[in-house]
Scaffold this motif. Structure first.
Motif, PDB file in Angstrom:
ATOM      1  N   ASP A  80      52.100  45.738  41.416  1.00 12.46           N
ATOM      2  CA  ASP A  80      52.271  47.041  42.063  1.00 12.46           C
ATOM      3  C   ASP A  80      50.926  47.736  42.232  1.00 12.46           C
ATOM      4  O   ASP A  80      50.664  48.365  43.251  1.00 12.46           O
ATOM      5  CB  ASP A  80      53.217  47.915  41.228  1.00 12.46           C
ATOM      6  CG  ASP A  80      54.629  47.350  41.199  1.00 12.46           C
ATOM      7  OD1 ASP A  80      54.992  46.635  42.163  1.00 12.46           O
ATOM      8  OD2 ASP A  80      55.348  47.598  40.216  1.00 12.46           O
ATOM      9  N   GLU A  81      50.084  47.612  41.222  1.00 14.23           N
ATOM     10  CA  GLU A  81      48.754  48.200  41.266  1.00 14.23           C
ATOM     11  C   GLU A  81      47.731  47.147  40.866  1.00 14.23           C
ATOM     12  O   GLU A  81      47.688  46.748  39.704  1.00 14.23           O
ATOM     13  CB  GLU A  81      48.649  49.415  40.326  1.00 14.23           C
ATOM     14  CG  GLU A  81      49.421  50.634  40.787  1.00 14.23           C
ATOM     15  CD  GLU A  81      48.835  51.218  42.066  1.00 14.23           C
ATOM     16  OE1 GLU A  81      47.613  51.034  42.296  1.00 14.23           O
ATOM     17  OE2 GLU A  81      49.585  51.856  42.829  1.00 14.23           O
ATOM     18  N   GLN A  83      44.410  45.441  39.519  1.00 16.28           N
ATOM     19  CA  GLN A  83      43.563  45.898  38.410  1.00 16.28           C
ATOM     20  C   GLN A  83      42.180  45.279  38.515  1.00 16.28           C
ATOM     21  O   GLN A  83      42.038  44.081  38.731  1.00 16.28           O
ATOM     22  CB  GLN A  83      44.193  45.499  37.070  1.00 16.28           C
ATOM     23  CG  GLN A  83      45.585  46.060  36.852  1.00 16.28           C
ATOM     24  CD  GLN A  83      46.241  45.511  35.599  1.00 16.28           C
ATOM     25  OE1 GLN A  83      45.633  44.728  34.872  1.00 16.28           O
ATOM     26  NE2 GLN A  83      47.472  45.926  35.341  1.00 16.28           N
ATOM     27  N   TYR A  87      45.421  40.758  41.262  1.00 12.20           N
ATOM     28  CA  TYR A  87      46.375  41.363  42.197  1.00 12.20           C
ATOM     29  C   TYR A  87      47.740  40.659  42.162  1.00 12.20           C
ATOM     30  O   TYR A  87      48.678  41.088  42.827  1.00 12.20           O
ATOM     31  CB  TYR A  87      45.817  41.329  43.618  1.00 12.20           C
ATOM     32  CG  TYR A  87      45.624  39.928  44.157  1.00 12.20           C
ATOM     33  CD1 TYR A  87      46.578  39.344  44.986  1.00 12.20           C
ATOM     34  CD2 TYR A  87      44.504  39.172  43.811  1.00 12.20           C
ATOM     35  CE1 TYR A  87      46.410  38.061  45.455  1.00 12.20           C
ATOM     36  CE2 TYR A  87      44.335  37.891  44.273  1.00 12.20           C
ATOM     37  CZ  TYR A  87      45.283  37.327  45.100  1.00 12.20           C
ATOM     38  OH  TYR A  87      45.125  36.059  45.558  1.00 12.20           O
TER      39      TYR A  87
END
Length: 612
Positions: A346-347, A349, A607
């Motif tokens: 989702d996010e 890093q 990702y």
């Protein structure tokens, strides 16, 4: 054994020293030995021995009968004539010749036969079997290569067909345009004449009415227009176009299509050295390779207008410069097996930032998940770890900045040198020039699953761009036009990053065209991605491009500070935010490495989810 020249009452003596009674017998050498001479006899390591007690020896061979004197046996052997002889023969035709005991000669001949047998069994026969295996392997590989040449000719012919079709269609279009212009002129002339005829009809009717009315007022006010109409409309002269076909010269056409290098067949001698009985098992065979190590010799490619043609590869070379033969099959099962599914995070890093020391950092290529090769704004390429420590440095041979870099499946660095037009392999810190181009400038490069190299390049005049596949130094495929003969890639620009996807699609980030262009393994156009329709300050400008184990396509949208992630069919999935992304690569764990042009740093980004 009774000596042939001794009587039955004589004591049987050792054949070696001839002084001591015999006790043993060597069945290989066919010689009788005393105890003292046995040890000396066995010291002769040039041959094998089988010493047994004299009483246990094999039966004595029968002496051959003389073919000329049937009542005699051949007890002697003539060294000069190389035949067994009897005593009568000696006094008859062999007087003065060197003679020896026929049984001793039998022993030496037996030893020679034994050596021949051992050499045949342990050296010669196995080598023939090995050579037969090598030839069989070569036959299979040569058959494959000839098949590639045939397919290359077919595919090059298809390129010619497409180009000829495009030329014919262009001429048809020109003919239609000429006809349209011609018809427009004639239509205008027809309209003018029709208008004049209408006016003449009206004037004639008016004159008749005036004459019939006998009206003085009308007659006095009439003005003649006959002079006006006496000037007839100009005649339109058109020189019709003609088609002037060029005479087709079959020889010239064949030369333009491309040529095969002559078949060269040479032979070389196999050699072996018989050193000693101990060395028999492993003789050296000159230049002999195992079947697995034998490869077919490179085949010089046809030169062709475009498939092959450019670039011209020195030492070539090989299919190749044929246009586009089938691509070499993948070696690794990794390229075809289905990897575990890894959903997108989702996010994303940021895991690490590597300070490379470059002022401007352009390219990155992963050697492992802990080490990366980098290329910046000078002639040095550095291998770095995550702490930014330089583990190895390579300087280009030309002394100028390299353009593209990649790491092969064997872990070797490859770089392109725009200055001298070369593609170079770095192996054990030694630079080997793999390809030298003429008329073309190599740009970016990637290592394919098949161990081939895919190189983007521009023509010297900046009017053409293409992708070329190399197997070693051999040009095996050229990708430049679609099925309609239109260029796949923009011309006159340097930035065309390249990557091969897991499904073997070839993906090019074409900055000038503002698009990612994807073709399949055969070079057939699949799709063109021109960015997501979200509002952005700048147009889509793809720079670096890479792919991952999920067949995602990732490309750096430099000026919009984003990395686009697409599926293998070009469908947009999501963005990854990043400051001025430029070069991209993905390691074996699907971690993304991004170069940030102006900061000189490589950012490592996760990702994908590592576990579902």
């Amino acid at each position: 054994m009774l000596h042939p020249r001794r009587s039955a009452q004589d004591v049987l003596l050792c054949d070696s020293c001839e002084t001591v009674p015999l006790q043993s017998h060597c069945e290989i050498c066919q010689i009788n030995l005393c105890t003292n001479c046995v040890g000396k006899h066995l010291l002769d390591s040039s041959r094998k021995h089988r010493v047994v007690p004299f009483k246990e020896r094999s039966s004595t061979p029968d002496l051959p009968k003389c073919p000329k004197h049937t009542d005699k046996h051949c007890e002697l052997y003539c060294e000069k004539c190389e035949i067994p002889v009897c005593s009568t023969c000696v006094s008859d035709k062999h007087r003065g010749h060197i003679l020896c005991d026929v049984l001793k000669k039998l022993g030496s001949k037996t030893q020679s036969l034994q050596r021949d047998l051992e050499e045949l069994e342990s050296i010669i026969y196995p080598r023939y079997e090995e050579i037969a295996s090598i030839v069989q392997t070569e036959k299979s590989e040569f058959k494959t290569n000839y098949g590639k040449l045939t397919r290359a000719a077919d595919q090059h012919g298809e390129i010619w067909h497409r180009k000829i079709t495009a030329i014919v269609n262009q001429q048809k279009s020109d003919i239609v345009e000429m006809e349209t212009k011609h018809m427009a002129v004639l239509d205008k002339t027809t309209d003018e004449i029709t208008h004049s005829i209408t006016e003449l009809k009206e004037i004639i009717l008016n004159l008749k009415a005036i004459l019939e009315s006998n009206d003085i007022s009308l007659i006095s006010t009439y003005k003649s227009r006959n002079t006006e109409f006496k000037r007839l409309p100009p005649k339109v002269r058109v020189t019709l176009p003609t088609f002037s076909p060029q005479k087709i010269n079959t020889d010239q056409l064949r030369e333009m299509f491309g040529s095969l290098s002559p078949l060269s067949i040479n032979t070389e001698e196999y050699d072996y050295t018989m050193k000693s009985p101990e060395a028999v098992s492993s003789p050296s065979v000159k230049q002999m390779k195992s079947p697995e190590a034998v490869s077919s010799p490179p085949v010089k490619p046809m030169k062709s207008p475009e498939a092959v043609s450019s670039p011209s590869v020195k030492q070539m070379k090989s299919p190749e410069a044929v246009s586009s033969p089938p691509v070499k099959p993948m070696k690794s099962s990794e390229a075809v097996s289905s990897p575990p599914v890894k959903p997108l995070l989702d996010e994303p890093q940021s895991i690490a930032n590597i300070d490379t020391g470059y002022k401007y950092l352009c390219s990155v290529s992963c050697l492992s998940d802990e080490q990366v090769w980098t290329r910046g704004d000078n002639e040095i390429m550095n291998l770095l770890n995550f702490q930014g420590k330089v583990l190895s440095s390579i300087q280009t041979q030309s002394g100028y900045m390299p353009w593209g870099i990649t790491v092969t499946r064997d872990g070797d660095l490859v770089y392109t040198d725009w200055y001298n037009g070369t593609v170079n392999l770095v192996k054990n810190k030694q630079i080997q020039t793999v390809v030298t181009l003429q008329g073309w400038i190599p740009r970016y490069v990637c290592s394919a699953y098949s161990d081939d190299l895919l190189v983007t390049m521009d023509s010297d005049d900046g009017r053409q761009s293409k992708v070329v596949r190399y197997s070693g130094s051999r040009e095996t495929q050229t990708i430049q036009f679609d099925d309609q003969g239109r260029p796949l890639y923009s011309s006159n620009h340097k930035d065309k990053y390249i990557s091969e996807n897991r499904n073997l699609d070839i993906c090019v980030a074409d900055r000038t065209a503002e698009a990612v262009v994807v073709v399949n393994q055969s070079g057939k156009f699949r799709f063109r991605y021109t960015g997501h329709p979200y509002n952005t300050k700048e147009s889509f400008t793809p720079y670096g491009i890479t792919t991952d184990s999920q067949s995602h396509i990732l490309t750096a949208d430099h000026y919009n500070h984003r990395i686009h992630i697409l599926d293998q069919d070009g469908q947009f999935l999501r963005y990854v935010q990043c400051f001025y992304p430029y070069g991209l690569c993905v390691d074996i764990r699907d971690n993304l490495f991004v170069t940030q042009l102006g900061t000189g740093k490589v950012k490592k980004i996760q990702y994908l989810k590592t576990h579902c």
